[in-house]
Design a protein around this motif. Sequence first.
Motif, PDB file in Angstrom:
ATOM      1  N   ASP A   1       0.667  -1.296  -0.008  1.00  8.83           N
ATOM      2  CA  ASP A   1      -0.025  -0.066  -0.068  1.00  8.83           C
ATOM      3  C   ASP A   1       0.847   1.234   0.101  1.00  8.83           C
ATOM      4  O   ASP A   1       1.645   1.382   0.859  1.00  8.83           O
ATOM      5  N   PHE A   2       0.863   2.108  -1.269  1.00 12.91           N
ATOM      6  CA  PHE A   2       1.785   3.107  -1.328  1.00 12.91           C
ATOM      7  C   PHE A   2       1.495   4.298  -0.153  1.00 12.91           C
ATOM      8  O   PHE A   2       2.553   4.919   0.123  1.00 12.91           O
ATOM      9  N   HIS A   3       0.114   4.226   0.234  1.00 10.49           N
ATOM     10  CA  HIS A   3      -0.172   5.424   1.209  1.00 10.49           C
ATOM     11  C   HIS A   3       0.710   5.295   2.604  1.00 10.49           C
ATOM     12  O   HIS A   3       1.298   6.259   3.098  1.00 10.49           O
ATOM     13  N   CYS A   4       0.700   3.893   2.822  1.00 10.46           N
ATOM     14  CA  CYS A   4       1.627   3.731   4.163  1.00 10.46           C
ATOM     15  C   CYS A   4       2.892   4.046   3.919  1.00 10.46           C
ATOM     16  O   CYS A   4       3.650   4.698   4.863  1.00 10.46           O
ATOM     17  N   PHE A   5       3.738   3.974   2.908  1.00 12.38           N
ATOM     18  CA  PHE A   5       4.985   4.271   2.703  1.00 12.38           C
ATOM     19  C   PHE A   5       5.189   5.827   2.740  1.00 12.38           C
ATOM     20  O   PHE A   5       6.131   6.578   3.382  1.00 12.38           O
ATOM     21  N   LYS A   6       3.915   6.550   2.065  1.00  9.40           N
ATOM     22  CA  LYS A   6       4.167   8.096   1.876  1.00  9.40           C
ATOM     23  C   LYS A   6       4.176   8.695   3.226  1.00  9.40           C
ATOM     24  O   LYS A   6       4.616   9.699   3.536  1.00  9.40           O
ATOM     25  N   THR A   7       3.279   8.072   4.061  1.00  6.91           N
ATOM     26  CA  THR A   7       3.051   8.606   5.488  1.00  6.91           C
ATOM     27  C   THR A   7       4.265   8.373   6.613  1.00  6.91           C
ATOM     28  O   THR A   7       4.001   8.928   7.671  1.00  6.91           O
ATOM     29  N   ILE A   8       5.067   7.517   6.401  1.00 11.03           N
ATOM     30  CA  ILE A   8       6.417   7.118   7.205  1.00 11.03           C
ATOM     31  C   ILE A   8       7.292   8.264   7.095  1.00 11.03           C
ATOM     32  O   ILE A   8       7.970   8.481   6.194  1.00 11.03           O
ATOM     33  N   ARG A   9       7.284   9.242   8.269  1.00  6.44           N
ATOM     34  CA  ARG A   9       8.005  10.359   8.170  1.00  6.44           C
ATOM     35  C   ARG A   9       8.310  11.080   9.619  1.00  6.44           C
ATOM     36  O   ARG A   9       7.485  10.275  10.453  1.00  6.44           O
ATOM     37  N   LEU A  10       9.076  11.929  10.020  1.00  5.88           N
ATOM     38  CA  LEU A  10       9.060  12.447  11.263  1.00  5.88           C
ATOM     39  C   LEU A  10       7.636  13.225  11.561  1.00  5.88           C
ATOM     40  O   LEU A  10       7.099  13.705  10.506  1.00  5.88           O
ATOM     41  N   GLN A  11       7.112  12.874  12.808  1.00  3.72           N
ATOM     42  CA  GLN A  11       6.152  13.660  13.068  1.00  3.72           C
ATOM     43  C   GLN A  11       6.181  15.261  12.840  1.00  3.72           C
ATOM     44  O   GLN A  11       6.871  15.776  13.077  1.00  3.72           O
ATOM     45  N   LEU A  12       4.833  15.831  12.455  1.00  2.00           N
ATOM     46  CA  LEU A  12       4.609  17.207  12.174  1.00  2.00           C
ATOM     47  C   LEU A  12       4.503  17.916  13.644  1.00  2.00           C
ATOM     48  O   LEU A  12       4.694  18.719  13.578  1.00  2.00           O
ATOM     49  N   LYS A  13       3.671  17.336  14.237  1.00  2.00           N
ATOM     50  CA  LYS A  13       3.013  17.948  15.519  1.00  2.00           C
ATOM     51  C   LYS A  13       3.066  16.587  16.547  1.00  2.00           C
ATOM     52  O   LYS A  13       3.333  15.538  16.185  1.00  2.00           O
ATOM     53  N   ASN A  14       3.286  17.283  17.737  1.00  2.00           N
ATOM     54  CA  ASN A  14       3.525  16.358  18.857  1.00  2.00           C
ATOM     55  C   ASN A  14       2.073  15.972  19.362  1.00  2.00           C
ATOM     56  O   ASN A  14       1.635  16.323  20.697  1.00  2.00           O
ATOM     57  N   GLU A  15       1.617  15.260  18.882  1.00  2.00           N
ATOM     58  CA  GLU A  15       0.222  14.563  19.047  1.00  2.00           C
ATOM     59  C   GLU A  15       0.166  13.155  19.052  1.00  2.00           C
ATOM     60  O   GLU A  15       0.617  12.486  18.207  1.00  2.00           O
ATOM     61  N   ALA A  16      -0.512  12.810  20.153  1.00  2.00           N
ATOM     62  CA  ALA A  16      -0.674  11.295  20.302  1.00  2.00           C
ATOM     63  C   ALA A  16      -1.332  10.559  18.979  1.00  2.00           C
ATOM     64  O   ALA A  16      -1.055   9.378  18.552  1.00  2.00           O
ATOM     65  N   ALA A  17      -2.328  11.180  18.517  1.00  2.00           N
ATOM     66  CA  ALA A  17      -3.143  10.606  17.212  1.00  2.00           C
ATOM     67  C   ALA A  17      -2.219  10.370  16.126  1.00  2.00           C
ATOM     68  O   ALA A  17      -2.463   9.566  15.456  1.00  2.00           O
ATOM     69  N   GLU A  18      -1.229  11.466  15.915  1.00  2.00           N
ATOM     70  CA  GLU A  18      -0.298  11.137  14.755  1.00  2.00           C
ATOM     71  C   GLU A  18       0.545  10.295  14.965  1.00  2.00           C
ATOM     72  O   GLU A  18       0.840   9.535  14.131  1.00  2.00           O
ATOM     73  N   LEU A  19       1.270  10.254  16.300  1.00  2.00           N
ATOM     74  CA  LEU A  19       2.260   9.002  16.520  1.00  2.00           C
ATOM     75  C   LEU A  19       1.331   7.632  16.436  1.00  2.00           C
ATOM     76  O   LEU A  19       1.986   6.799  15.825  1.00  2.00           O
ATOM     77  N   ASP A  20       0.061   7.383  16.739  1.00  2.00           N
ATOM     78  CA  ASP A  20      -0.611   6.109  16.656  1.00  2.00           C
ATOM     79  C   ASP A  20      -0.838   5.753  15.030  1.00  2.00           C
ATOM     80  O   ASP A  20      -0.443   4.605  14.501  1.00  2.00           O
ATOM     81  N   VAL A  21      -0.946   6.838  14.076  1.00  2.00           N
ATOM     82  CA  VAL A  21      -0.977   6.551  12.758  1.00  2.00           C
ATOM     83  C   VAL A  21       0.214   6.510  12.144  1.00  2.00           C
ATOM     84  O   VAL A  21       0.488   5.153  11.566  1.00  2.00           O
ATOM     85  N   LEU A  22       1.501   6.921  12.694  1.00  2.00           N
ATOM     86  CA  LEU A  22       2.673   6.621  12.169  1.00  2.00           C
ATOM     87  C   LEU A  22       3.171   5.149  12.584  1.00  2.00           C
ATOM     88  O   LEU A  22       3.772   4.521  11.779  1.00  2.00           O
ATOM     89  N   ILE A  23       2.758   4.835  13.980  1.00  2.45           N
ATOM     90  CA  ILE A  23       3.244   3.660  14.139  1.00  2.45           C
ATOM     91  C   ILE A  23       2.442   2.464  13.423  1.00  2.45           C
ATOM     92  O   ILE A  23       3.111   1.634  13.173  1.00  2.45           O
ATOM     93  N   LEU A  24       1.073   2.692  13.428  1.00  2.00           N
ATOM     94  CA  LEU A  24       0.439   1.785  12.562  1.00  2.00           C
ATOM     95  C   LEU A  24       0.815   1.666  11.143  1.00  2.00           C
ATOM     96  O   LEU A  24       0.777   0.398  10.645  1.00  2.00           O
ATOM     97  N   ASN A  25       1.269   2.573  10.284  1.00  2.00           N
ATOM     98  CA  ASN A  25       1.815   2.420   9.181  1.00  2.00           C
ATOM     99  C   ASN A  25       3.100   2.033   9.137  1.00  2.00           C
ATOM    100  O   ASN A  25       3.429   1.080   8.130  1.00  2.00           O
ATOM    101  N   LEU A  26       3.873   2.294  10.272  1.00  2.00           N
ATOM    102  CA  LEU A  26       5.155   1.395  10.113  1.00  2.00           C
ATOM    103  C   LEU A  26       5.149  -0.158  10.293  1.00  2.00           C
ATOM    104  O   LEU A  26       5.758  -0.789   9.780  1.00  2.00           O
ATOM    105  N   CYS A  27       4.241  -0.341  11.331  1.00  2.00           N
ATOM    106  CA  CYS A  27       3.730  -1.952  11.502  1.00  2.00           C
ATOM    107  C   CYS A  27       3.281  -2.523  10.203  1.00  2.00           C
ATOM    108  O   CYS A  27       3.595  -3.704   9.970  1.00  2.00           O
ATOM    109  N   LYS A  28       2.386  -1.719   9.586  1.00  2.00           N
ATOM    110  CA  LYS A  28       1.933  -2.381   8.301  1.00  2.00           C
ATOM    111  C   LYS A  28       3.076  -2.476   7.060  1.00  2.00           C
ATOM    112  O   LYS A  28       3.116  -3.632   6.623  1.00  2.00           O
ATOM    113  N   VAL A  29       3.845  -1.760   6.988  1.00  2.00           N
ATOM    114  CA  VAL A  29       5.057  -1.778   6.185  1.00  2.00           C
ATOM    115  C   VAL A  29       6.138  -2.824   6.778  1.00  2.00           C
ATOM    116  O   VAL A  29       6.552  -3.705   5.888  1.00  2.00           O
ATOM    117  N   LEU A  30       6.390  -2.830   7.758  1.00  2.00           N
ATOM    118  CA  LEU A  30       7.333  -3.746   8.327  1.00  2.00           C
ATOM    119  C   LEU A  30       6.833  -5.391   8.823  1.00  2.00           C
ATOM    120  O   LEU A  30       7.463  -6.175   8.625  1.00  2.00           O
TER     121      LEU A  30
END
Length: 131
Positions: A1-30
């Motif tokens: 899923d290309f979307h997951c790859f595109k969203t793996i990056r350093l966080q823009l905001k210091n928010e728990a919701a963004e962290l959750d999405v980034l962890i989820l996408n990193l898990c999907k990819v790896l």
Amino acid sequence: DFHCFKTIRLQLKNEAAELDVLILNLCKVLIDYLNVGYISAFLTSEQKGLRSIEKLEIFLEINNFKNYEKTVTFYKTLQKLRSTGSAHRKNSDYRKLLVSLGFENLDEKGIFKALLKDAIKTLKNLSTQIE
């Protein structure tokens, strides 16, 4: 899923919701996108019923990957963060996990930065051992 790859990056905001999405996408990819079909070709029939990380561990071990334990530990940690974070953020297991990882004094940006560094280190280790 290309979307997951595109969203793996350093966080823009210091928010728990963004962290959750980034962890989820990193898990999907790896983890979720592991080629379990290929890995299963190396496993016994009993081992084929294991979870993907357990299959990966056996695959790395029988193929003599150096430091495979570190890879497996990282994958399990990432999976545990995905399952204990998010809706369970106030759960004591999540807090204990953060402490065990040395993340208790990090904000959300710091946590994901550390995870991303570990992911890169893990992938580099694996890539240097592929023939």
